[in-house]
Write a protein that holds these residues in place. Structure first.
Motif, mmCIF file in Angstrom:
data_model
loop_
_atom_site.group_PDB
_atom_site.id
_atom_site.type_symbol
_atom_site.label_atom_id
_atom_site.label_comp_id
_atom_site.label_asym_id
_atom_site.label_seq_id
_atom_site.Cartn_x
_atom_site.Cartn_y
_atom_site.Cartn_z
ATOM 1 N N GLU A 74 0.801 -1.216 0.000
ATOM 2 C CA GLU A 74 0.000 0.000 0.000
ATOM 3 C C GLU A 74 0.840 1.275 0.000
ATOM 4 O OE1 GLU A 74 -2.826 -0.268 3.161
ATOM 5 O OE2 GLU A 74 -3.498 -2.291 2.584
ATOM 6 N N GLU A 75 1.957 1.245 0.706
ATOM 7 C CA GLU A 75 2.818 2.426 0.766
ATOM 8 C C GLU A 75 3.887 2.420 -0.325
ATOM 9 O OE1 GLU A 75 2.064 4.818 2.769
ATOM 10 O OE2 GLU A 75 0.478 3.688 3.803
ATOM 11 N N LYS A 76 3.952 1.304 -1.082
ATOM 12 C CA LYS A 76 4.912 1.173 -2.191
ATOM 13 C C LYS A 76 6.368 1.330 -1.733
ATOM 14 C CE LYS A 76 1.444 0.704 -4.956
ATOM 15 N NZ LYS A 76 1.084 -0.637 -5.472
ATOM 16 N N VAL A 77 6.668 0.795 -0.559
ATOM 17 C CA VAL A 77 8.043 0.810 -0.065
ATOM 18 C C VAL A 77 8.851 -0.249 -0.818
ATOM 19 C CG1 VAL A 77 9.495 0.384 1.957
ATOM 20 C CG2 VAL A 77 7.363 1.669 2.198
ATOM 21 N N VAL A 78 10.088 0.084 -1.162
ATOM 22 C CA VAL A 78 10.951 -0.863 -1.875
ATOM 23 C C VAL A 78 11.259 -2.056 -0.979
ATOM 24 C CG1 VAL A 78 13.200 -1.180 -2.953
ATOM 25 C CG2 VAL A 78 11.957 0.971 -3.277
ATOM 26 N N CYS A 79 11.062 -3.255 -1.502
ATOM 27 C CA CYS A 79 11.307 -4.470 -0.709
ATOM 28 C C CYS A 79 12.760 -4.908 -0.883
ATOM 29 C CB CYS A 79 10.345 -5.580 -1.124
ATOM 30 S SG CYS A 79 10.294 -5.918 -2.881
ATOM 31 N N LEU A 80 13.484 -4.964 0.226
ATOM 32 C CA LEU A 80 14.885 -5.339 0.222
ATOM 33 C C LEU A 80 15.139 -6.643 0.969
ATOM 34 C CD1 LEU A 80 16.420 -1.822 0.987
ATOM 35 C CD2 LEU A 80 16.236 -2.937 -1.242
ATOM 36 N N THR A 81 14.445 -6.829 2.083
ATOM 37 C CA THR A 81 14.697 -7.990 2.940
ATOM 38 C C THR A 81 14.447 -9.326 2.244
ATOM 39 O OG1 THR A 81 14.029 -6.610 4.806
ATOM 40 C CG2 THR A 81 14.240 -8.961 5.222
ATOM 41 N N PRO A 82 13.355 -9.480 1.458
ATOM 42 C CA PRO A 82 13.136 -10.777 0.808
ATOM 43 C C PRO A 82 14.301 -11.213 -0.072
ATOM 44 C CG PRO A 82 11.144 -9.453 0.693
ATOM 45 C CD PRO A 82 12.219 -8.558 1.211
ATOM 46 N N ALA A 83 14.893 -10.281 -0.795
ATOM 47 C CA ALA A 83 16.016 -10.628 -1.670
ATOM 48 C C ALA A 83 17.213 -11.102 -0.858
ATOM 49 C CB ALA A 83 16.399 -9.426 -2.530
ATOM 50 N N LEU A 84 17.484 -10.441 0.256
ATOM 51 C CA LEU A 84 18.607 -10.853 1.100
ATOM 52 C C LEU A 84 18.352 -12.229 1.709
ATOM 53 C CD1 LEU A 84 21.291 -10.268 2.450
ATOM 54 C CD2 LEU A 84 20.062 -9.064 4.263
ATOM 55 N N ALA A 85 17.095 -12.485 2.096
ATOM 56 C CA ALA A 85 16.756 -13.783 2.677
ATOM 57 C C ALA A 85 16.987 -14.914 1.670
ATOM 58 C CB ALA A 85 15.301 -13.776 3.148
ATOM 59 N N ILE A 86 16.549 -14.715 0.448
ATOM 60 C CA ILE A 86 16.747 -15.732 -0.594
ATOM 61 C C ILE A 86 18.231 -15.905 -0.882
ATOM 62 C CG2 ILE A 86 16.218 -16.372 -2.978
ATOM 63 C CD1 ILE A 86 13.709 -14.541 -2.707
ATOM 64 N N SER A 87 18.959 -14.785 -0.909
ATOM 65 C CA SER A 87 20.402 -14.837 -1.164
ATOM 66 C C SER A 87 21.123 -15.650 -0.092
ATOM 67 C CB SER A 87 20.966 -13.416 -1.215
ATOM 68 O OG SER A 87 22.365 -13.424 -1.352
ATOM 69 N N ARG A 88 20.714 -15.497 1.149
ATOM 70 C CA ARG A 88 21.333 -16.251 2.238
ATOM 71 C C ARG A 88 21.099 -17.755 2.066
ATOM 72 N NH1 ARG A 88 20.409 -13.181 8.061
ATOM 73 N NH2 ARG A 88 21.674 -11.341 7.612
ATOM 74 N N PHE A 89 19.877 -18.104 1.687
ATOM 75 C CA PHE A 89 19.576 -19.523 1.513
ATOM 76 C C PHE A 89 20.400 -20.118 0.376
ATOM 77 C CE2 PHE A 89 17.124 -23.112 -0.138
ATOM 78 C CZ PHE A 89 16.917 -23.841 1.030
ATOM 79 N N ILE A 90 20.484 -19.398 -0.739
ATOM 80 C CA ILE A 90 21.272 -19.875 -1.877
ATOM 81 C C ILE A 90 22.746 -19.971 -1.491
ATOM 82 C CG2 ILE A 90 22.036 -19.311 -4.217
ATOM 83 C CD1 ILE A 90 19.290 -18.088 -4.698
ATOM 84 N N ASN A 91 23.220 -19.016 -0.708
ATOM 85 C CA ASN A 91 24.620 -19.046 -0.281
ATOM 86 C C ASN A 91 24.911 -20.297 0.550
ATOM 87 O OD1 ASN A 91 27.258 -17.558 -0.020
ATOM 88 N ND2 ASN A 91 26.740 -17.721 2.150
ATOM 89 N N THR A 92 23.958 -20.696 1.394
ATOM 90 C CA THR A 92 24.141 -21.919 2.180
ATOM 91 C C THR A 92 24.202 -23.140 1.272
ATOM 92 O OG1 THR A 92 22.922 -20.913 4.022
ATOM 93 C CG2 THR A 92 23.222 -23.288 4.084
#
Length: 376
Positions: free
Chosen positions: A248-266
């Motif tokens: 609703e506020e159109k805030v840029v989403c950053l955390t989901p990308a970092l979370a996925i990146s961490r999983f792939i890194n593992t």
């Protein structure tokens, strides 16, 4: 000293053989290849930016139907890391994007409104995920497939059914990425208890959707004395608050990308031979856990072949009740995803019966330079 021609020939031949044996070299190990699907989405772009800086990755492939992915890949190629960038545009080249990839991750398709129903989210994402699954079954059945788009509670079972149908099913290599729930739980508990977030580990059980996962606060490490009910409620409320900001506020989403990146890194660490790597993920459950839920989020130990073992954390009485309640909905979502492939009637009941106070036991299960390809 005199030598006959025959003797000289034998000696030269033996020296030649020895020299060839001595000079032979073992080819260097293959650098991991990672493919990001729907990479032109907001989450996809940020994930690609993070993965381009991952020194484990030899080649990063970016796929999308949108031609802007070519420009994104060109921009990322200017980052001075060893990872090679390739872009793929259009369904006609999806085969090339996934063939030979060690890890394939599909992202994006996130909830666009807090009022959006499960069926609406599923219908928006199902076609892309199913098409990818069909390509993987034919062209890369041994690759690790990570589903990082909602609802994982239905899409992971759907992917599994497609692999079963093709006769190449390996439950150890299909993941629903739930790292975002773990990250939020760790940070909120750390802030509440004034501990360092980096040292906080809170297991997740159930699913990933806000109405499906249980933060197992009773098993937080390091052990701390907290009000589990208040903490869990705050974690669940944070999911809704963040979703409201995104949608609703159109805030840029950053955390989901970092979370996925961490999983792939593992996962990449395990491909490089590291051991004792573990994450929480939504995966197929076997044995006694599977009798409770055929798929659920649990603690997963990883190896170079995917899942090594899966463990459900201990839960206290209140967490057991919550998990029992959410299991009813998760089963509906699992059936909904499977029926999309099997052809059975699809229904999701919104009214759930009152859960029984049954303690859920803990079990463990054991398993054996920029290049663009355009579809014109």
């Amino acid at each position: 000293m005199n030598f006959s021609a025959k003797t000289l020939f034998k000696k030269s031949l033996s020296v030649t053989k020895f020299t060839i044996r001595k000079c032979s070299t073992v080819p260097p190990p293959k650098e991991p290849v990672v493919t990001v699907l729907n990479a032109a989405s907001e989450v996809g772009q940020r994930l690609a930016f993070l993965l381009k800086q991952n020194f484990y990755i030899g080649e990063l492939r970016l796929y999308d139907k949108n031609k802007s992915i070519c420009n994104i890949a060109e921009d990322l190629s200017h980052i001075d890391t060893k990872t090679k960038i390739r872009s793929f545009v259009g369904v006609n080249v999806l085969r090339q994007a996934v063939t030979g990839a060690d890890i394939v991750v599909t992202v994006g398709g996130d909830q666009v409104s807090t009022k959006e129903t499960f069926e609406e989210i599923f219908n928006r994402n199902v076609n892309d995920v199913r098409i990818t699954a069909l390509h993987l079954t034919e062209f890369n059945p041994k690759g690790i497939f990570c589903v990082a788009r909602p609802p994982v509670e239905a899409l992971v079972p759907l992917v599994s059914e497609e692999f079963k149908k093709a006769g190449v099913y390996d439950w150890k290599k299909i993941f629903g990425v739930t790292t975002i729930a773990s990250m939020r739980s760790n940070s909120i508990i750390a802030a509440k208890t004034k501990h360092k977030p980096l040292n906080m580990v809170c297991p997740i059980a159930g699913g990933l959707s806000n109405e499906c996962f249980v933060p197992v606060v009773s098993q937080v490490r390091p052990q701390i004395a907290v009000n589990g009910r208040d903490i869990r409620q705050q974690i669940l409320n944070s999911e809704h608050d963040i979703l409201k900001l995104y949608c609703e506020e159109k805030v840029v989403c950053l955390t989901p990308a970092l979370a996925i990146s961490r999983f792939i890194n593992t996962l990449l660490k395990t491909l490089k031979g590291q051991t004792n790597c573990a994450e929480c993920a939504f995966v197929r459950q076997m044995g006694h856990i599977g009798n409770f839920l055929p798929y659920m989020t649990s603690i997963v130990r990883l190896s170079r072949h995917g899942i090594l073992s899966s463990h459900m954390p201990n839960v206290d009485g209140e967490e057991s009740v919550l998990l029992q309640q959410m299991a009813i909905r998760i089963k509906q979502y699992i059936k909904y995803g499977e029926s999309f492939v099997t052809g059975e009637p699809q229904t999701v009941k919104e009214k759930l019966p009152k859960p029984k106070d049954i303690h859920i036991k803990t079990y463990a299960q054991k398993s054996p330079t920029t290049e663009t390809v355009n579809a014109s």
